[in-house]
Design a protein around this motif. Structure first.
Motif, PDB file in Angstrom:
ATOM      1  N   THR A  20       0.818  -1.210   0.000  1.00 45.51           N
ATOM      2  CA  THR A  20       0.000   0.000   0.000  1.00 45.51           C
ATOM      3  C   THR A  20       0.851   1.258   0.000  1.00 45.51           C
ATOM      4  O   THR A  20       0.613   2.177  -0.777  1.00 45.51           O
ATOM      5  CB  THR A  20      -0.934   0.014   1.233  1.00 45.51           C
ATOM      6  N   ASP A  64      -3.650  -0.393   8.333  1.00 49.09           N
ATOM      7  CA  ASP A  64      -3.981   1.006   8.056  1.00 49.09           C
ATOM      8  C   ASP A  64      -3.349   1.944   9.081  1.00 49.09           C
ATOM      9  O   ASP A  64      -2.767   2.957   8.708  1.00 49.09           O
ATOM     10  CB  ASP A  64      -5.491   1.201   8.034  1.00 49.09           C
ATOM     11  N   HIS A  68      -0.231   4.253   8.117  1.00 53.10           N
ATOM     12  CA  HIS A  68      -0.421   5.706   8.105  1.00 53.10           C
ATOM     13  C   HIS A  68       0.710   6.415   8.849  1.00 53.10           C
ATOM     14  O   HIS A  68       1.234   7.420   8.374  1.00 53.10           O
ATOM     15  CB  HIS A  68      -1.763   6.102   8.716  1.00 53.10           C
ATOM     16  N   TYR A  76      -4.736  11.655   9.657  1.00 56.54           N
ATOM     17  CA  TYR A  76      -5.311  10.347   9.976  1.00 56.54           C
ATOM     18  C   TYR A  76      -6.823  10.485  10.099  1.00 56.54           C
ATOM     19  O   TYR A  76      -7.324  11.363  10.795  1.00 56.54           O
ATOM     20  CB  TYR A  76      -4.743   9.784  11.283  1.00 56.54           C
ATOM     21  N   PHE A  80     -11.237   5.714   7.195  1.00 56.35           N
ATOM     22  CA  PHE A  80     -10.516   4.836   6.281  1.00 56.35           C
ATOM     23  C   PHE A  80     -10.019   3.580   6.985  1.00 56.35           C
ATOM     24  O   PHE A  80      -9.832   2.545   6.346  1.00 56.35           O
ATOM     25  CB  PHE A  80      -9.396   5.610   5.589  1.00 56.35           C
ATOM     26  N   THR A  81      -9.822   3.660   8.291  1.00 59.00           N
ATOM     27  CA  THR A  81      -9.485   2.462   9.061  1.00 59.00           C
ATOM     28  C   THR A  81     -10.690   1.524   9.084  1.00 59.00           C
ATOM     29  O   THR A  81     -10.544   0.309   8.938  1.00 59.00           O
ATOM     30  CB  THR A  81      -9.047   2.834  10.487  1.00 59.00           C
ATOM     31  N   ALA A  84     -10.792  -0.105   5.766  1.00 57.77           N
ATOM     32  CA  ALA A  84      -9.763  -1.144   5.674  1.00 57.77           C
ATOM     33  C   ALA A  84     -10.201  -2.408   6.400  1.00 57.77           C
ATOM     34  O   ALA A  84      -9.989  -3.524   5.913  1.00 57.77           O
ATOM     35  CB  ALA A  84      -8.445  -0.632   6.246  1.00 57.77           C
TER      36      ALA A  84
END
Length: 170
Positions: A20, A64, A68, A76, A80-81, A84
């Protein structure tokens, strides 16, 4: 969770981070990442399919958060976590609904497809719109095209690796 399983999931977390954050093409704009082209989601999906939805969620969350802080692109955002985590949870739940345990190509396409449509095609553009005012119309077409390629590719690679692992662990 056994030590063996923790080690296997740790390897998938590391692979997720590398694919990623390092092995992807990242295109940013306005201080945020708009597009990421790569295969970082595969280890998360693979964990969910082979080790169950909880394992897929753990690999997604840890990958994630650690990824990050190792290589941030923007602030952060826990949204998005969550995405994921769902990337690993949804395919694991879908594949678990089949009575026959054998993972055929089409079962994998269905499981991965449902997960990727929900997370990559719908949730990520929605969060980009909500958090950063990036219009969904600008991000969704590329994501749809990308997933049309990723979904069958991930299914094929998962099937090949799963067959090889069954020989190794038999």
């Amino acid at each position: 969770m056994s030590t063996k399983q923790m080690v296997r999931l740790s390897i998938l977390v590391a692979l997720n981070i590398v694919l990623t954050r390092v092995g992807s093409i990242r295109i940013g704009g306005g201080g945020v990442e708009l597009v990421r082209i790569g295969f970082g989601g595969f280890p998360v999906i693979f964990a969910g399919l082979l080790f169950g939805p909880a394992a897929g969620g753990i690999v997604g969350i840890v990958g994630d958060i650690v990824g990050h802080f190792m290589s941030p692109m923007g602030p952060y955002m826990p949204h998005f976590t969550l995405t994921a985590a769902l990337t690993g949870i949804i395919p694991g739940l879908v594949i678990g609904r089949f009575k026959e345990p054998k993972m055929t190509f089409w079962k994998l396409v269905l499981a991965i497809g449902i997960g990727q449509v929900v997370t990559s095609v719908i949730l990520v553009p929605y969060f980009m719109k909500t958090l950063f005012s990036v219009p969904m119309i600008t991000t969704m077409p590329g994501r749809i095209i990308g997933q049309a390629i990723h979904i069958p590719l991930y299914a094929f690679v998962t099937q090949v690796i799963e067959k090889r692992l069954s020989v190794i662990y038999a």
